[in-house]
Write a protein that holds these residues in place. Structure first.
Motif, PDB file in Angstrom:
ATOM      1  N   LEU A  64       0.578  -0.867   0.299  1.00 33.76           N
ATOM      2  CA  LEU A  64      -0.204   0.341   0.165  1.00 33.76           C
ATOM      3  C   LEU A  64       0.958   1.713  -0.261  1.00 33.76           C
ATOM      4  N   GLU A  65       1.926   1.493   0.651  1.00 36.12           N
ATOM      5  CA  GLU A  65       2.922   2.095   0.748  1.00 36.12           C
ATOM      6  C   GLU A  65       3.716   2.397  -0.596  1.00 36.12           C
ATOM      7  N   ASP A  66       3.391   1.726  -1.665  1.00 35.60           N
ATOM      8  CA  ASP A  66       4.115   1.484  -2.440  1.00 35.60           C
ATOM      9  C   ASP A  66       3.171   1.789  -3.467  1.00 35.60           C
ATOM     10  N   GLU A  67       1.761   1.632  -3.703  1.00 36.11           N
ATOM     11  CA  GLU A  67       1.296   2.464  -4.535  1.00 36.11           C
ATOM     12  C   GLU A  67       0.683   3.725  -4.254  1.00 36.11           C
ATOM     13  N   GLY A  68       1.139   4.358  -2.065  1.00 35.91           N
ATOM     14  CA  GLY A  68       0.789   5.558  -2.318  1.00 35.91           C
ATOM     15  C   GLY A  68      -0.361   5.741  -1.693  1.00 35.91           C
ATOM     16  N   LEU A  69      -0.823   4.918  -0.802  1.00 38.64           N
ATOM     17  CA  LEU A  69      -1.728   5.254  -0.895  1.00 38.64           C
ATOM     18  C   LEU A  69      -2.053   5.469   0.851  1.00 38.64           C
ATOM     19  N   ILE A  70      -0.691   4.755   1.653  1.00 41.47           N
ATOM     20  CA  ILE A  70      -0.507   5.452   2.910  1.00 41.47           C
ATOM     21  C   ILE A  70       0.939   5.636   3.173  1.00 41.47           C
ATOM     22  N   SER A  71       1.564   6.558   3.594  1.00 38.79           N
ATOM     23  CA  SER A  71       2.199   6.622   4.418  1.00 38.79           C
ATOM     24  C   SER A  71       3.022   6.550   5.723  1.00 38.79           C
ATOM     25  N   ARG A  72       4.797   5.283   6.191  1.00 36.25           N
ATOM     26  CA  ARG A  72       4.780   5.192   7.343  1.00 36.25           C
ATOM     27  C   ARG A  72       5.895   6.722   8.145  1.00 36.25           C
TER      28      ARG A  72
END
Length: 249
Positions: A64-72
């Motif tokens: 999901l991070e790679d898809e740009g939906l979330i940031s950690r």
């Protein structure tokens, strides 16, 4: 700070767990209310929610991070991106939740619905019927309002009385059949091919006549192997790609 609460799913042990978890969480994120918090629960809390290991959960979150939906963020936590883009690749992998996730995250307009003759090209799917319940929807990018795909669903008529039009504006047909109608779904078969936009598709998707589109046909079967729904969707060729993930195990 209150955390966002994702939906629950029943995992299929024959498919990669991280993929199923990522697609379920993706659907929850894209279907969230603007009033929902942006902060996700911790990795450990999410792993417990889905019944998977922290390592599996970490892999799902990376997708999901790679898809740009979330940031950690170290020490701060994981957050849903407030300006996420919705509408991406057409990804096919055999789980109902993956299909629901693929169809989520767009603004949907129900163009028309009612009873219609079984289309000749779909007669093999409904050999015992002369008419089906037909639903026609147009989906658009939530931020830009740009049309991205239009879908026609042909459903067995005995199910139509339990399908509310407002549910089809809110949810994909797959979710309505499973969670609202209560139909048992055993499998979904998907076919994607390249075609040229006919006059109706060109008008609805606001593309030039004969421009490339992706023509998708999805057949949803009940537990007895009988087709419940046939979805015919036209995706804009300049907005979608076609991706298949194969599990080698």
């Amino acid at each position: 700070m209150t955390s966002f609460a994702p939906d629950s799913i029943v995992l299929n042990r024959k498919l990669p767990l991280w993929y199923q978890v990522s697609q379920s969480l993706r659907a929850s994120i894209l279907g969230r209310s603007p009033r929902d918090p942006l902060r996700l629960p911790t990795e450990e809390q999410l792993a417990g929610h889905y019944g998977v290991s922290v390592l599996t959960m970490r892999q799902a979150l990376k997708e999901l991070e790679d898809e740009g939906l979330i940031s950690r963020h170290r020490r701060r936590g994981t957050f849903i991106e407030p300006g996420i883009q919705r509408g991406a690749p057409v990804r096919l992998l055999g789980s109902v939740d993956a299909i629901v996730a693929q169809q989520s995250g767009m603004t949907t307009e129900l163009l028309d619905h009612g009873t219609a003759p079984v289309p000749a090209e779909l007669a093999d799917h409904f050999p015992d019927l002369e008419e089906v319940a037909a639903y026609h929807r147009l989906r658009s990018d939530e931020k830009t309002g740009e049309p991205t795909n239009h879908a026609r669903n042909y459903v067995r008529p005995e199910l139509a009385g339990r399908i509310a039009p407002e549910d089809l504006v809110r949810w994909p047909m797959t979710k309505v059949l499973r969670d609202v109608v209560g139909a048992g779904i055993s499998r979904i078969t998907d076919t994607v091919e390249a075609r040229l936009a006919d006059p109706e598709t060109a008008r609805l998707l606001q593309v030039p006549l004969l421009s490339p589109i992706l023509h998708y046909t999805g057949v949803t079967y009940d537990t007895a192997g009988r087709p419940l729904d046939v979805a015919v969707i036209h995706y804009r060729g300049d907005r979608f790609s076609f991706t298949v993930t194969l599990d080698a195990t």
